[in-house]
Design a protein around this motif. Structure first.
Motif, PDB file in Angstrom:
ATOM      1  N   PRO A  12       0.812  -1.234   0.000  1.00  0.00           N
ATOM      2  CA  PRO A  12       0.000   0.000   0.000  1.00  0.00           C
ATOM      3  C   PRO A  12       0.838   1.274   0.000  1.00  0.00           C
ATOM      4  CG  PRO A  12      -0.911  -1.577   1.541  1.00  0.00           C
ATOM      5  CD  PRO A  12       0.422  -2.116   1.112  1.00  0.00           C
ATOM      6  N   LEU A  13       1.993   1.254   0.690  1.00  0.00           N
ATOM      7  CA  LEU A  13       2.862   2.431   0.682  1.00  0.00           C
ATOM      8  C   LEU A  13       3.442   2.671  -0.703  1.00  0.00           C
ATOM      9  CD1 LEU A  13       4.730   2.031   4.088  1.00  0.00           C
ATOM     10  CD2 LEU A  13       3.024   3.766   3.494  1.00  0.00           C
ATOM     11  N   ALA A  14       3.827   1.585  -1.394  1.00  0.00           N
ATOM     12  CA  ALA A  14       4.313   1.726  -2.760  1.00  0.00           C
ATOM     13  C   ALA A  14       3.206   2.244  -3.673  1.00  0.00           C
ATOM     14  CB  ALA A  14       4.833   0.379  -3.267  1.00  0.00           C
ATOM     15  N   ALA A  15       1.978   1.768  -3.445  1.00  0.00           N
ATOM     16  CA  ALA A  15       0.847   2.250  -4.234  1.00  0.00           C
ATOM     17  C   ALA A  15       0.578   3.731  -3.964  1.00  0.00           C
ATOM     18  CB  ALA A  15      -0.402   1.427  -3.912  1.00  0.00           C
ATOM     19  N   THR A  16       0.844   4.169  -2.732  1.00  0.00           N
ATOM     20  CA  THR A  16       0.694   5.589  -2.401  1.00  0.00           C
ATOM     21  C   THR A  16       1.612   6.440  -3.265  1.00  0.00           C
ATOM     22  OG1 THR A  16       0.131   5.064  -0.103  1.00  0.00           O
ATOM     23  CG2 THR A  16       0.908   7.298  -0.552  1.00  0.00           C
ATOM     24  N   LEU A  17       2.866   6.030  -3.378  1.00  0.00           N
ATOM     25  CA  LEU A  17       3.835   6.780  -4.191  1.00  0.00           C
ATOM     26  C   LEU A  17       3.502   6.676  -5.676  1.00  0.00           C
ATOM     27  CD1 LEU A  17       7.113   5.764  -2.326  1.00  0.00           C
ATOM     28  CD2 LEU A  17       5.820   7.903  -2.118  1.00  0.00           C
ATOM     29  N   ALA A  18       3.135   5.475  -6.123  1.00  0.00           N
ATOM     30  CA  ALA A  18       2.808   5.293  -7.544  1.00  0.00           C
ATOM     31  C   ALA A  18       1.587   6.116  -7.944  1.00  0.00           C
ATOM     32  CB  ALA A  18       2.560   3.817  -7.829  1.00  0.00           C
ATOM     33  N   SER A  19       0.676   6.324  -7.002  1.00  0.00           N
ATOM     34  CA  SER A  19      -0.546   7.085  -7.302  1.00  0.00           C
ATOM     35  C   SER A  19      -0.263   8.556  -7.580  1.00  0.00           C
ATOM     36  CB  SER A  19      -1.533   6.965  -6.140  1.00  0.00           C
ATOM     37  OG  SER A  19      -1.932   5.628  -5.956  1.00  0.00           O
ATOM     38  N   LEU A  20       0.899   9.034  -7.183  1.00  0.00           N
ATOM     39  CA  LEU A  20       1.245  10.437  -7.420  1.00  0.00           C
ATOM     40  C   LEU A  20       1.869  10.665  -8.791  1.00  0.00           C
ATOM     41  CD1 LEU A  20       2.725  11.288  -3.896  1.00  0.00           C
ATOM     42  CD2 LEU A  20       0.488  11.949  -4.816  1.00  0.00           C
ATOM     43  N   LEU A  21       2.157   9.589  -9.518  1.00  0.00           N
ATOM     44  CA  LEU A  21       2.706   9.731 -10.866  1.00  0.00           C
ATOM     45  C   LEU A  21       1.666  10.350 -11.790  1.00  0.00           C
ATOM     46  CD1 LEU A  21       4.606   6.323 -11.102  1.00  0.00           C
ATOM     47  CD2 LEU A  21       5.551   8.598 -10.638  1.00  0.00           C
ATOM     48  N   PRO A  22       2.110  10.932 -12.915  1.00  0.00           N
ATOM     49  CA  PRO A  22       1.207  11.766 -13.733  1.00  0.00           C
ATOM     50  C   PRO A  22      -0.065  11.097 -14.228  1.00  0.00           C
ATOM     51  CG  PRO A  22       3.486  12.139 -14.361  1.00  0.00           C
ATOM     52  CD  PRO A  22       3.512  11.011 -13.380  1.00  0.00           C
ATOM     53  N   ASP A  23      -0.064   9.802 -14.501  1.00  0.00           N
ATOM     54  CA  ASP A  23      -1.237   9.158 -15.090  1.00  0.00           C
ATOM     55  C   ASP A  23      -2.186   8.680 -13.988  1.00  0.00           C
ATOM     56  OD1 ASP A  23      -3.114   7.835 -16.558  1.00  0.00           O
ATOM     57  OD2 ASP A  23      -1.708   6.501 -17.583  1.00  0.00           O
ATOM     58  N   TRP A  24      -3.366   9.274 -13.893  1.00  0.00           N
ATOM     59  CA  TRP A  24      -4.301   8.899 -12.842  1.00  0.00           C
ATOM     60  C   TRP A  24      -4.839   7.486 -13.042  1.00  0.00           C
ATOM     61  CZ3 TRP A  24      -9.381   7.570 -13.730  1.00  0.00           C
ATOM     62  CH2 TRP A  24      -9.926   7.923 -14.979  1.00  0.00           C
ATOM     63  N   VAL A  30      -3.108   0.590  -9.506  1.00  0.00           N
ATOM     64  CA  VAL A  30      -2.273   0.134  -8.381  1.00  0.00           C
ATOM     65  C   VAL A  30      -3.072   0.106  -7.085  1.00  0.00           C
ATOM     66  CG1 VAL A  30      -0.129   0.929  -9.455  1.00  0.00           C
ATOM     67  CG2 VAL A  30      -1.355   2.458  -7.899  1.00  0.00           C
ATOM     68  N   THR A  31      -4.091   0.959  -6.981  1.00  0.00           N
ATOM     69  CA  THR A  31      -4.931   0.945  -5.780  1.00  0.00           C
ATOM     70  C   THR A  31      -5.710  -0.353  -5.671  1.00  0.00           C
ATOM     71  OG1 THR A  31      -5.139   3.359  -5.789  1.00  0.00           O
ATOM     72  CG2 THR A  31      -6.805   2.127  -4.569  1.00  0.00           C
ATOM     73  N   VAL A  32      -6.281  -0.804  -6.774  1.00  0.00           N
ATOM     74  CA  VAL A  32      -7.012  -2.067  -6.769  1.00  0.00           C
ATOM     75  C   VAL A  32      -6.072  -3.225  -6.453  1.00  0.00           C
ATOM     76  CG1 VAL A  32      -8.324  -3.695  -8.185  1.00  0.00           C
ATOM     77  CG2 VAL A  32      -8.783  -1.247  -8.349  1.00  0.00           C
ATOM     78  N   ILE A  33      -4.897  -3.217  -7.081  1.00  0.00           N
ATOM     79  CA  ILE A  33      -3.925  -4.289  -6.842  1.00  0.00           C
ATOM     80  C   ILE A  33      -3.494  -4.308  -5.373  1.00  0.00           C
ATOM     81  CG2 ILE A  33      -1.589  -5.068  -7.370  1.00  0.00           C
ATOM     82  CD1 ILE A  33      -2.046  -3.976 -10.236  1.00  0.00           C
ATOM     83  N   ALA A  34      -3.186  -3.133  -4.825  1.00  0.00           N
ATOM     84  CA  ALA A  34      -2.733  -3.053  -3.434  1.00  0.00           C
ATOM     85  C   ALA A  34      -3.824  -3.521  -2.475  1.00  0.00           C
ATOM     86  CB  ALA A  34      -2.311  -1.628  -3.100  1.00  0.00           C
ATOM     87  N   GLY A  35      -5.067  -3.099  -2.706  1.00  0.00           N
ATOM     88  CA  GLY A  35      -6.160  -3.497  -1.830  1.00  0.00           C
ATOM     89  C   GLY A  35      -6.391  -4.994  -1.839  1.00  0.00           C
ATOM     90  N   LEU A  36      -6.440  -5.597  -3.030  1.00  0.00           N
ATOM     91  CA  LEU A  36      -6.668  -7.034  -3.122  1.00  0.00           C
ATOM     92  C   LEU A  36      -5.471  -7.825  -2.589  1.00  0.00           C
ATOM     93  CD1 LEU A  36      -8.413  -7.218  -6.621  1.00  0.00           C
ATOM     94  CD2 LEU A  36      -9.480  -7.317  -4.363  1.00  0.00           C
ATOM     95  N   SER A 108      -3.899   8.282  -3.771  1.00  0.00           N
ATOM     96  CA  SER A 108      -2.718   8.282  -2.913  1.00  0.00           C
ATOM     97  C   SER A 108      -3.114   8.279  -1.442  1.00  0.00           C
ATOM     98  CB  SER A 108      -1.849   9.500  -3.231  1.00  0.00           C
ATOM     99  OG  SER A 108      -0.713   9.546  -2.400  1.00  0.00           O
ATOM    100  N   LEU A 109      -4.059   9.133  -1.065  1.00  0.00           N
ATOM    101  CA  LEU A 109      -4.503   9.191   0.324  1.00  0.00           C
ATOM    102  C   LEU A 109      -5.233   7.920   0.740  1.00  0.00           C
ATOM    103  CD1 LEU A 109      -5.742  12.901   0.568  1.00  0.00           C
ATOM    104  CD2 LEU A 109      -3.777  11.888   1.744  1.00  0.00           C
ATOM    105  N   LEU A 110      -6.004   7.342  -0.182  1.00  0.00           N
ATOM    106  CA  LEU A 110      -6.719   6.105   0.141  1.00  0.00           C
ATOM    107  C   LEU A 110      -5.732   4.983   0.455  1.00  0.00           C
ATOM    108  CD1 LEU A 110      -9.698   4.955   0.219  1.00  0.00           C
ATOM    109  CD2 LEU A 110      -9.166   3.969  -2.010  1.00  0.00           C
ATOM    110  N   ASN A 111      -4.675   4.877  -0.348  1.00  0.00           N
ATOM    111  CA  ASN A 111      -3.669   3.848  -0.098  1.00  0.00           C
ATOM    112  C   ASN A 111      -2.887   4.114   1.181  1.00  0.00           C
ATOM    113  OD1 ASN A 111      -3.918   2.038  -2.399  1.00  0.00           O
ATOM    114  ND2 ASN A 111      -3.264   3.762  -3.636  1.00  0.00           N
ATOM    115  N   LEU A 112      -2.578   5.378   1.438  1.00  0.00           N
ATOM    116  CA  LEU A 112      -1.871   5.711   2.667  1.00  0.00           C
ATOM    117  C   LEU A 112      -2.741   5.422   3.884  1.00  0.00           C
ATOM    118  CD1 LEU A 112       0.685   6.841   3.927  1.00  0.00           C
ATOM    119  CD2 LEU A 112      -0.270   9.146   3.668  1.00  0.00           C
TER     120      LEU A 112
END
Length: 508
Positions: A12-24, A30-36, A108-112
């Motif tokens: 989830p922390l990695a997904a937090t950082l990846a979520s800040l990259l330019p492509d929403w 990555v949020t779905v992958i991290a959650g599952l 990003s906040l959801l993953n964090l």
């Protein structure tokens, strides 16, 4: 399996950082992958510790036993379903130049939030536990305020001020329990749960009682115990629906978990009756007050927020009753409430997207206009009321039966009466939304209602399902809600039984 304790936080922390990259769109994926992934690891951990095993890291900062695994499982499940639902929930807003930045910030906040929530049941000592709960406040407040409306900003500030004040009291509880342990453990030691429990007989009984009361008041502010609950309805109603699901299904339970760690020390110190009475008092007051508030709510998200206070009171009563069946029922209720409240709150998010309003009176005929959301939202509210064949019915039945076994007749009577008061409030409002007559349709008929009766922009006539992802998130919750009512897996039974034994303490 110490690697699992690291990875369930790292992903989830990695997904937090990846979520800040330019492509929403990457943030969404990555949020779905991290959650599952977190859910899968949590299930694996729960199975491995279900028979009393304990996993910890080499440094000792992370640790999970069967009690922690119950709360880890509930948190990971809600995080996963919120992640799936968010794909559609945020995608609906795809308009405006600032959408991409908003979506990336949200994911990003959801993953964090998911990461810090998962940290709570993995903490091995009172210091890390307090820090983790404080982090949940900071991150979730940012989610509450993410829409930047006046109501959202006000709710976020109110939440931060009240919750931080409560956690200041909780910090004092940690200091007291630490100070009373210095005589047996030295002037400088790490306040691990296991060490304090093992040396509990050497601790000052008065200090332990004081620490427990401070913990109930302090962490109870985050649980939503009355009268420290005032932040909760505003924050839940203003947060995005997936965040509301995590607040209600996970955050409140995480704070309750912190109280249970103090409860273990109190029981090991010989103060079981005192600790149980404190929980019964706070549980009963919260249940009674919340049930009356449910009756008069016109905002369906605030309605569910007060229902959350009610259910936290039920869990507190179950632990307070003390007998094995009631305690096991209370621990099961942590999971059944998490899945059911997630279903209900995700349903409110879908209704909000479909109708454009949070007001009960402006949502009608949802069962026909939103044929997936309407019935599933109704199923969620019925389950919250303890409908047979739902997981909540099973857990509440165990608590009530255990209460009779413990001869806690006053507590059981209060529970049964005020659960039914809340039942009438929830069913009255939800049934009017799902099967109530559409005022717009009535006004279109000869002799119907007044002209221009559509309550919101687009009105009920424009209501429709907005995303298959939103439906999928709700379906995942519904499967668990019904599944736990019909059958409890053997590994889950073993997990709950082991966790119950830990609350009885000897050898915990």
């Amino acid at each position: 399996m110490s690697w699992a304790l690291y990875t369930i936080l790292a992903v989830p922390l990695a997904a937090t950082l990846a979520s800040l990259l330019p492509d929403w769109r990457l943030a969404r994926a990555v949020t779905v992958i991290a959650g599952l992934f977190a859910l899968g690891v949590a299930i694996a951990i729960a199975i491995r510790v279900s028979h009393g095993r304990v996993f910890d890291t080499a440094a000792g900062w992370l640790r999970v036993d069967s009690l922690g695994a119950v709360f880890l499982l509930a948190t990971a499940f809600v995080y996963a379903m919120a992640a799936v639902f968010s794909v559609g929930y945020i995608g609906v807003e795809r308009a405006g130049a600032g959408f991409g930045w908003f979506a990336r910030r949200y994911f990003s906040l959801l993953n964090l939030f998911g990461a810090v929530m998962l940290l709570v049941p993995l903490a091995s000592d009172f210091g890390v536990l307090w820090v983790a709960v404080e982090l949940t406040t900071i991150v979730s407040a940012l989610l509450v305020a993410i829409d930047r409306t006046d109501g959202a900003l006000e709710a976020a500030w109110k939440y931060v001020l009240i919750a931080s004040s409560g956690l200041g009291i909780a910090l004092l509880a940690v200091i007291v329990i630490y100070a009373t342990g210095t005589q047996a453990l030295g002037s400088a030691y790490i306040p691990r749960f296991t060490r304090l429990i093992a040396h509990a007989h050497t601790l000052s009984p008065d200090a332990v009682k004081l620490a427990f009361v401070l913990a109930v008041v302090g962490f109870g502010t985050k649980v939503g115990f009355v009268p420290m609950h005032t932040w909760l309805p505003d924050a839940h109603s203003e947060a995005p629906a997936p965040a509301s699901a995590m607040l209600s299904g996970s955050l409140l339970a995480a704070a309750l978990y912190a109280i249970l760690r103090f409860f273990q020390v109190a029981v090991a110190n010989g103060d079981r009756a005192f600790a149980q009475h404190v929980l019964i008092v706070f549980g009963a007051i919260s249940l009674i007050a919340a049930s009356f508030f449910v009756l008069r709510q016109g905002n369906f998200k605030r309605l569910l927020a007060y229902s959350s206070i009610e259910h936290m009171g039920i869990i507190a009563l179950g632990i307070g009753f003390g007998v094995p069946l009631a305690v096991a029922g209370a621990l099961l209720h942590v999971i059944t409430h998490a899945s059911t409240k997630a279903l209900a709150f995700l349903g409110t998010g879908s209704l909000l997207r479909g109708y454009g309003t949070k007001e009960v009176e402006h949502v009608r005929d949802a069962g026909r206009r939103m044929p997936w959301t309407g019935p599933m939202f109704m199923a969620g509210t019925l389950a919250l009321c303890g409908l047979p064949l739902s997981g909540v019915f099973r857990s509440e039945f165990e608590i009530v039966t255990g209460g009779f076994q413990a001869a806690q007749y006053v507590g059981v009577t209060l529970l049964v009466v005020f659960v039914n008061v809340a039942f009438f409030g929830v069913i009255w409002h939800s049934s009017s939304m799902v099967i109530g007559r559409d005022p717009a349709a009535a006004s279109a008929q000869p002799g119907g209602g007044p002209a221009g009766a559509l309550p919101v922009a687009g009105g009920p006539l424009a209501a429709r399902e907005r995303s298959a992802w939103m439906v999928a998130g709700m379906l995942g919750c519904l499967v668990v809600v019904v599944g736990l009512g019909v059958h409890l897996p053997g590994d889950l039974v073993a997990l709950l039984d082991s966790a119950r034994h830990r609350l009885e303490v000897p050898g915990a």
